[in-house]
Enzyme design. Structure first.
Site, PDB file in Angstrom:
ATOM      1  N   GLN A  11       0.833  -1.199   0.000  1.00  0.00           N
ATOM      2  CA  GLN A  11       0.000   0.000   0.000  1.00  0.00           C
ATOM      3  C   GLN A  11       0.870   1.252   0.000  1.00  0.00           C
ATOM      4  O   GLN A  11       1.911   1.301   0.655  1.00  0.00           O
ATOM      5  CB  GLN A  11      -0.933   0.006   1.214  1.00  0.00           C
ATOM      6  CG  GLN A  11      -1.936  -1.122   1.175  1.00  0.00           C
ATOM      7  CD  GLN A  11      -3.079  -0.976   2.170  1.00  0.00           C
ATOM      8  OE1 GLN A  11      -3.986  -1.776   2.179  1.00  0.00           O
ATOM      9  NE2 GLN A  11      -3.047   0.045   2.994  1.00  0.00           N
ATOM     10  N   SER A  91       5.005  -5.327   3.721  1.00  0.00           N
ATOM     11  CA  SER A  91       3.640  -5.477   4.237  1.00  0.00           C
ATOM     12  C   SER A  91       2.785  -6.275   3.245  1.00  0.00           C
ATOM     13  O   SER A  91       3.034  -7.460   3.041  1.00  0.00           O
ATOM     14  CB  SER A  91       3.041  -4.101   4.539  1.00  0.00           C
ATOM     15  OG  SER A  91       1.816  -4.212   5.251  1.00  0.00           O
ATOM     16  N   LEU A  92       1.824  -5.652   2.603  1.00  0.00           N
ATOM     17  CA  LEU A  92       1.019  -6.334   1.588  1.00  0.00           C
ATOM     18  C   LEU A  92       1.901  -7.050   0.569  1.00  0.00           C
ATOM     19  O   LEU A  92       1.578  -8.163   0.123  1.00  0.00           O
ATOM     20  CB  LEU A  92       0.121  -5.311   0.880  1.00  0.00           C
ATOM     21  CG  LEU A  92      -0.586  -5.772  -0.395  1.00  0.00           C
ATOM     22  CD1 LEU A  92      -1.613  -6.851  -0.084  1.00  0.00           C
ATOM     23  CD2 LEU A  92      -1.231  -4.584  -1.108  1.00  0.00           C
ATOM     24  N   ARG A 116      -7.782 -10.265   3.371  1.00  0.00           N
ATOM     25  CA  ARG A 116      -7.035  -9.371   4.264  1.00  0.00           C
ATOM     26  C   ARG A 116      -7.552  -7.946   4.142  1.00  0.00           C
ATOM     27  O   ARG A 116      -7.774  -7.260   5.141  1.00  0.00           O
ATOM     28  CB  ARG A 116      -5.548  -9.435   3.900  1.00  0.00           C
ATOM     29  CG  ARG A 116      -4.594  -8.613   4.772  1.00  0.00           C
ATOM     30  CD  ARG A 116      -3.178  -8.843   4.259  1.00  0.00           C
ATOM     31  NE  ARG A 116      -2.138  -8.231   5.079  1.00  0.00           N
ATOM     32  CZ  ARG A 116      -1.588  -7.052   4.847  1.00  0.00           C
ATOM     33  NH1 ARG A 116      -2.014  -6.320   3.806  1.00  0.00           N
ATOM     34  NH2 ARG A 116      -0.608  -6.586   5.611  1.00  0.00           N
ATOM     35  N   HIS A 198      -0.910  -2.270  11.215  1.00  0.00           N
ATOM     36  CA  HIS A 198       0.160  -2.820  12.049  1.00  0.00           C
ATOM     37  C   HIS A 198       0.074  -2.332  13.496  1.00  0.00           C
ATOM     38  O   HIS A 198       1.083  -2.096  14.153  1.00  0.00           O
ATOM     39  CB  HIS A 198       1.543  -2.526  11.450  1.00  0.00           C
ATOM     40  CG  HIS A 198       1.722  -3.101  10.081  1.00  0.00           C
ATOM     41  ND1 HIS A 198       1.882  -4.450   9.846  1.00  0.00           N
ATOM     42  CD2 HIS A 198       1.703  -2.524   8.841  1.00  0.00           C
ATOM     43  CE1 HIS A 198       1.978  -4.668   8.553  1.00  0.00           C
ATOM     44  NE2 HIS A 198       1.862  -3.525   7.918  1.00  0.00           N
ATOM     45  N   GLN A 247       1.819 -10.679  11.044  1.00  0.00           N
ATOM     46  CA  GLN A 247       2.203  -9.480  10.301  1.00  0.00           C
ATOM     47  C   GLN A 247       1.152  -8.375  10.394  1.00  0.00           C
ATOM     48  O   GLN A 247       1.475  -7.187  10.341  1.00  0.00           O
ATOM     49  CB  GLN A 247       2.460  -9.860   8.840  1.00  0.00           C
ATOM     50  CG  GLN A 247       3.124  -8.788   8.007  1.00  0.00           C
ATOM     51  CD  GLN A 247       2.459  -8.630   6.646  1.00  0.00           C
ATOM     52  OE1 GLN A 247       1.263  -8.362   6.572  1.00  0.00           O
ATOM     53  NE2 GLN A 247       3.237  -8.786   5.598  1.00  0.00           N
TER      54      GLN A 247
END
Length: 311
Positions: A11, A91-92, A116, A198, A247
């Site tokens: 993202q 991340s993603l 997700r 997060h 995560q």
């Protein structure tokens, strides 16, 4: 042979028009987009090529859209015979790295990021959150500032470069830490996000995401992935599944991950997917005298440049 690392963005790397030229160039990429639209029920190609940006940026749309573009370029590279010695994703983007390593299929990668995105969007609507980038302070200094704010949720979200750290949490808590950072000589920049990614504010997504990942087959990696949570390798598929659940609410240790890639003697870094965020971070993190090549495969021109070099 030089060690190649594939790096996948997440993202924040999106832009209207992403992936359009590679879509127009290859039949199998058009099929990749069609499969993504079938899996998600979303107009992925329209969102990627025409936007509008506001719709593209909604996390429920964004996560499968960025991942589809990542996988499209990955598909081209695989068909050209270019495979990574090691992969990582921000991340993603870590889900695309799992696919690059053969841990999960392309279809399951899309299924996972779509679910997700749905769960993260739901938690963001339940719990208002904010994120800010803190520039100019060390990770230890930022952790100390976060520890001073005890009345609300705030945490480190991303350690992106040595002195580039993202904090996450409730809006007031993020403002408090940002003010403390500024008072210490740092710079705090609010980020345009729809949730406190997060952080414990999206912890409500964990159990359902875990249940969903239990329906996905995870294979032993054909090549290693450096994981966000540990900045290290993992070979056990069940443990990798655990890391992908953890995560959600754990810091992205990107700075440590790049240092680990250096320790793996990576000589060619290839950012695969929209934007150039990771390319910029790599250049900030690597020592000036570290011998390497850095490529950005985010359009046909970048793809062709890398393929010429790799060939």
């Amino acid at each position: 042979m030089k060690t190649i690392a594939f790096l996948f963005p997440g993202q924040g790397s999106q832009s209207v028009g992403m992936g359009k030229d590679v879509f127009e160039e290859y039949d199998f990429v058009r099929e990749r987009f069609h499969i993504a639209e079938t899996i998600t029920g979303l107009p992925i190609s329209t969102l990627c090529f025409d936007g509008p940006m506001a719709a593209l940026t909604e996390t429920v749309n964004l996560q499968p859209a960025v991942t589809t573009v990542n996988l499209a370029f990955l598909d081209v590279l695989k068909r050209e015979g270019v495979i990574p010695h090691v992969s990582a994703g921000h991340s993603l983007g870590e889900f695309s790295a799992l696919c690059a390593a053969g841990i999960v299929s392309e279809e399951d990668t899309l299924r996972m990021v779509f679910r997700r995105g749905e769960l993260m969007h739901r938690e963001a609507t339940r719990h208002q959150g904010a994120m800010s980038a803190v520039i100019g302070l060390s990770i230890d200094a930022v952790r100390d500032l976060v520890a001073q704010v005890t009345d609300e949720i705030v945490a480190v979200a991303n350690h992106n470069a040595e002195k580039q750290i993202v904090i996450t949490g409730s809006p007031d808590a993020v403002k408090k830490v940002s003010a403390l950072a500024t008072a210490q000589g740092g710079k705090a920049i609010p980020l345009k996000v729809s949730g406190a990614w997060h952080s414990r504010l999206i912890q409500g997504a964990e159990a359902e995401f875990r249940g969903f990942l239990d329906t996905v087959v995870f294979h032993p990696p054909k090549s290693p992935v450096i994981h966000n949570v540990t900045a290290n390798r993992m070979t056990d598929p069940d443990r990798i599944r655990d890391l992908m659940v953890a995560q959600l609410c754990s810091p992205v240790r990107w700075y440590d991950s790049v240092l680990r890639l250096m320790a793996e003697n990576v000589a060619i870094f290839v950012e695969i997917g929209p934007g150039n965020v990771l390319t910029g971070l790599i250049k900030k993190i690597l020592p000036k005298d570290y011998p390497c090549e850095i490529y950005n495969v985010n359009d046909m021109k970048g793809l062709e440049t890398f393929l010429r070099a790799a060939g």
